[in-house]
Design a protein around this motif. Structure first.
Motif, PDB file in Angstrom:
ATOM      1  N   UNK A  51       0.725  -1.196   0.045  1.00  0.00           N
ATOM      2  CA  UNK A  51      -0.023   0.098  -0.020  1.00  0.00           C
ATOM      3  C   UNK A  51       0.883   1.345   0.018  1.00  0.00           C
ATOM      4  N   UNK A  52       1.970   1.118   0.377  1.00  0.00           N
ATOM      5  CA  UNK A  52       2.936   2.289   0.465  1.00  0.00           C
ATOM      6  C   UNK A  52       3.553   2.796  -0.841  1.00  0.00           C
ATOM      7  N   UNK A  53       4.034   1.595  -1.636  1.00  0.00           N
ATOM      8  CA  UNK A  53       4.812   1.869  -3.016  1.00  0.00           C
ATOM      9  C   UNK A  53       5.037   0.858  -3.571  1.00  0.00           C
ATOM     10  N   UNK A  54       5.722   0.790  -4.607  1.00  0.00           N
ATOM     11  CA  UNK A  54       6.193  -0.261  -5.619  1.00  0.00           C
ATOM     12  C   UNK A  54       7.761  -0.319  -5.495  1.00  0.00           C
ATOM     13  N   UNK A  55       8.120  -1.416  -5.968  1.00  0.00           N
ATOM     14  CA  UNK A  55       9.616  -1.655  -6.084  1.00  0.00           C
ATOM     15  C   UNK A  55       9.898  -2.164  -7.705  1.00  0.00           C
ATOM     16  N   UNK A  56      10.531  -1.371  -8.399  1.00  0.00           N
ATOM     17  CA  UNK A  56      10.933  -1.651  -9.614  1.00  0.00           C
ATOM     18  C   UNK A  56      12.475  -2.005  -9.874  1.00  0.00           C
ATOM     19  N   UNK A  57      12.730  -2.867 -10.815  1.00  0.00           N
ATOM     20  CA  UNK A  57      14.249  -3.037 -11.041  1.00  0.00           C
ATOM     21  C   UNK A  57      14.417  -2.197 -12.352  1.00  0.00           C
ATOM     22  N   UNK A  58      15.521  -1.405 -12.279  1.00  0.00           N
ATOM     23  CA  UNK A  58      15.840  -0.179 -13.537  1.00  0.00           C
ATOM     24  C   UNK A  58      17.288  -0.338 -13.719  1.00  0.00           C
ATOM     25  N   UNK A  59      17.574   0.609 -14.731  1.00  0.00           N
ATOM     26  CA  UNK A  59      18.974   0.870 -14.965  1.00  0.00           C
ATOM     27  C   UNK A  59      18.973   2.149 -15.720  1.00  0.00           C
ATOM     28  N   UNK A  60      20.048   2.842 -15.629  1.00  0.00           N
ATOM     29  CA  UNK A  60      20.382   4.004 -16.490  1.00  0.00           C
ATOM     30  C   UNK A  60      21.020   4.056 -17.874  1.00  0.00           C
ATOM     31  N   UNK A  61      21.407   5.241 -18.401  1.00  0.00           N
ATOM     32  CA  UNK A  61      22.059   4.982 -19.785  1.00  0.00           C
ATOM     33  C   UNK A  61      23.316   4.823 -19.489  1.00  0.00           C
ATOM     34  N   UNK A 136      16.593  -3.290   1.087  1.00  0.00           N
ATOM     35  CA  UNK A 136      16.718  -1.723   1.445  1.00  0.00           C
ATOM     36  C   UNK A 136      15.309  -1.034   0.861  1.00  0.00           C
ATOM     37  N   UNK A 137      14.915  -1.125  -0.329  1.00  0.00           N
ATOM     38  CA  UNK A 137      13.662  -0.761  -0.640  1.00  0.00           C
ATOM     39  C   UNK A 137      12.326  -1.258   0.121  1.00  0.00           C
ATOM     40  N   UNK A 138      12.406  -2.515   0.351  1.00  0.00           N
ATOM     41  CA  UNK A 138      11.405  -2.737   1.275  1.00  0.00           C
ATOM     42  C   UNK A 138      11.375  -2.196   2.665  1.00  0.00           C
ATOM     43  N   UNK A 139      12.493  -1.915   3.205  1.00  0.00           N
ATOM     44  CA  UNK A 139      12.457  -1.446   4.478  1.00  0.00           C
ATOM     45  C   UNK A 139      12.048   0.204   4.289  1.00  0.00           C
ATOM     46  N   UNK A 140      12.275   0.820   3.303  1.00  0.00           N
ATOM     47  CA  UNK A 140      11.850   2.312   3.176  1.00  0.00           C
ATOM     48  C   UNK A 140      10.416   2.123   2.989  1.00  0.00           C
ATOM     49  N   UNK A 145       4.666   2.504   5.641  1.00  0.00           N
ATOM     50  CA  UNK A 145       3.451   1.924   6.022  1.00  0.00           C
ATOM     51  C   UNK A 145       3.165   1.755   7.558  1.00  0.00           C
ATOM     52  N   UNK A 146       4.472   1.752   8.123  1.00  0.00           N
ATOM     53  CA  UNK A 146       4.870   1.485   9.717  1.00  0.00           C
ATOM     54  C   UNK A 146       4.070   0.072   9.970  1.00  0.00           C
ATOM     55  N   UNK A 147       4.602  -0.875   9.192  1.00  0.00           N
ATOM     56  CA  UNK A 147       4.117  -2.089   9.750  1.00  0.00           C
ATOM     57  C   UNK A 147       4.857  -3.176  10.374  1.00  0.00           C
ATOM     58  N   UNK A 148       6.128  -2.530  10.739  1.00  0.00           N
ATOM     59  CA  UNK A 148       7.027  -3.311  11.445  1.00  0.00           C
ATOM     60  C   UNK A 148       7.379  -2.731  12.595  1.00  0.00           C
ATOM     61  N   UNK A 149       6.666  -1.872  13.234  1.00  0.00           N
ATOM     62  CA  UNK A 149       6.597  -1.237  14.666  1.00  0.00           C
ATOM     63  C   UNK A 149       6.208  -2.218  15.548  1.00  0.00           C
ATOM     64  N   UNK A 157      -9.516  -3.758  20.168  1.00  0.00           N
ATOM     65  CA  UNK A 157     -10.360  -3.034  19.244  1.00  0.00           C
ATOM     66  C   UNK A 157      -9.955  -3.276  17.433  1.00  0.00           C
ATOM     67  N   UNK A 158     -10.372  -2.506  16.710  1.00  0.00           N
ATOM     68  CA  UNK A 158     -10.012  -2.925  15.547  1.00  0.00           C
ATOM     69  C   UNK A 158      -8.551  -2.597  15.154  1.00  0.00           C
ATOM     70  N   UNK A 159      -8.042  -3.188  13.966  1.00  0.00           N
ATOM     71  CA  UNK A 159      -6.780  -2.939  13.530  1.00  0.00           C
ATOM     72  C   UNK A 159      -6.441  -1.641  12.878  1.00  0.00           C
ATOM     73  N   UNK A 160      -5.319  -1.162  12.994  1.00  0.00           N
ATOM     74  CA  UNK A 160      -4.760   0.275  12.414  1.00  0.00           C
ATOM     75  C   UNK A 160      -4.775   0.037  10.958  1.00  0.00           C
ATOM     76  N   UNK A 161      -5.346   0.956  10.341  1.00  0.00           N
ATOM     77  CA  UNK A 161      -5.352   0.959   8.867  1.00  0.00           C
ATOM     78  C   UNK A 161      -5.226   2.612   8.408  1.00  0.00           C
ATOM     79  N   UNK A 162      -4.403   2.829   7.156  1.00  0.00           N
ATOM     80  CA  UNK A 162      -4.320   4.100   6.876  1.00  0.00           C
ATOM     81  C   UNK A 162      -5.433   4.329   5.967  1.00  0.00           C
TER      82      UNK A 162
END
Length: 281
Positions: A51-61, A136-140, A145-149, A157-162
């Motif tokens: 839910x926080x973002x995507x991880x892509x494989x990439x390369x530059x010129x 490293x990208x997963x940690x960021x 998402x704050x899912x490793x706190x 009560x109900x679970x926390x959700x953004x």
């Protein structure tokens, strides 16, 4: 059995060899909503998403390989989530963050490229660098998402959700210059040139066939009447009575009738024909 026979022969240990490369997870193809490029890195495939973002494989010129973490549109619109992304990226060593965009771009999603990653030569070192950059990208993204706190106290009560977790499309991005045709591979260039050559050949063949079909066609008789812009047609009438001073029978002067009627030409009777061109003038 003697003591010498009971002893087992110990073989000398072989020199250590490079361990086989770890299994690198294959990247999924990019989707139509994914950006083809962020910053100076061309995206090649998806490695993961939450839910926080995507991880892509990439390369530059320049040939540098990297793992790019990019926020979703929901997390990119949350100021607190953007601060957590920036804080997590700043906490990493400077040599592993290859590039990132400006955190002041409020209308764009934040992204960061992690590396360096050597070319995949089948060794374990190349795969380890790729997996380490992906971690490293997963940690960021997990920091956003704050899912490793760790949880303190008992769950009640109900679970926390953004509130933005349902907006999981890739965040807004800006590309300039446009990605095409810089990102085309040699095979794509060849396909474009073949398509252009085929189109030109078909156009030339169509023109040649049209020339062969109509080169011997007779002209139209009478020629088509082309109206003027005022939608009037000019008709040229050849006079049958020669003008005075030329050879031929003398012209007969026409005396106007005081009653206003049109005098008749000798040898005719009745009013002129409606089809007479003289009535048009």
């Amino acid at each position: 059995m003697t003591a010498t026979e009971s002893q087992t022969e110990v073989q000398p240990a072989e020199p250590p060899v490079d361990a086989p490369a770890s299994l690198i997870p294959a990247a999924l193809p990019l989707q139509p909503e994914d950006p083809p490029r962020v910053g100076e890195f061309w995206l090649r495939g998806r490695l993961g998403a939450n839910a926080a973002g995507y991880l892509y494989t990439a390369s530059d010129e320049r040939g540098r390989n990297a793992v790019v973490a990019m926020m979703t549109e929901g997390s990119a619109d949350d100021a607190a989530a953007r601060d957590r992304f920036v804080f997590a990226v700043d906490a990493l060593p400077e040599d592993v963050v290859l590039a990132h965009n400006d955190e002041d771009d409020d209308d764009l999603a934040l992204w960061a490229a992690f590396g360096p990653i050597r070319e995949d030569d089948g060794s374990s070192a190349a795969s380890d660098e790729r997996l380490l950059a992906e971690r490293r990208g997963e940690d960021v993204l997990s920091a956003v998402l704050m899912d490793r706190i760790p949880q303190h106290g008992r769950l009640r009560g109900p679970d926390f959700r953004h509130y933005w977790e349902n907006r999981r499309r890739p965040g807004l991005f800006r590309i300039w210059p446009l990605p095409w045709p810089t990102a085309l591979r040699p095979a794509s260039w060849a396909a474009i040139w073949y398509a252009l050559a085929t189109m030109l050949l078909l156009m030339a063949l169509a023109l040649l066939l049209a020339w062969f079909l109509f080169k011997d066609s007779p002209p139209l008789d009478p020629p088509p009447v082309i109206p003027t812009p005022s939608r009037t047609v000019t008709t040229t009438i050849t006079p049958t009575t020669p003008p005075p001073g030329t050879d031929g029978p003398p012209s007969t002067p026409v005396t106007p009738d005081p009653s206003g009627s049109i005098p008749l030409t000798p040898g005719t009777s009745g009013p002129p024909s409606p089809t007479d061109p003289g009535d048009k003038f």
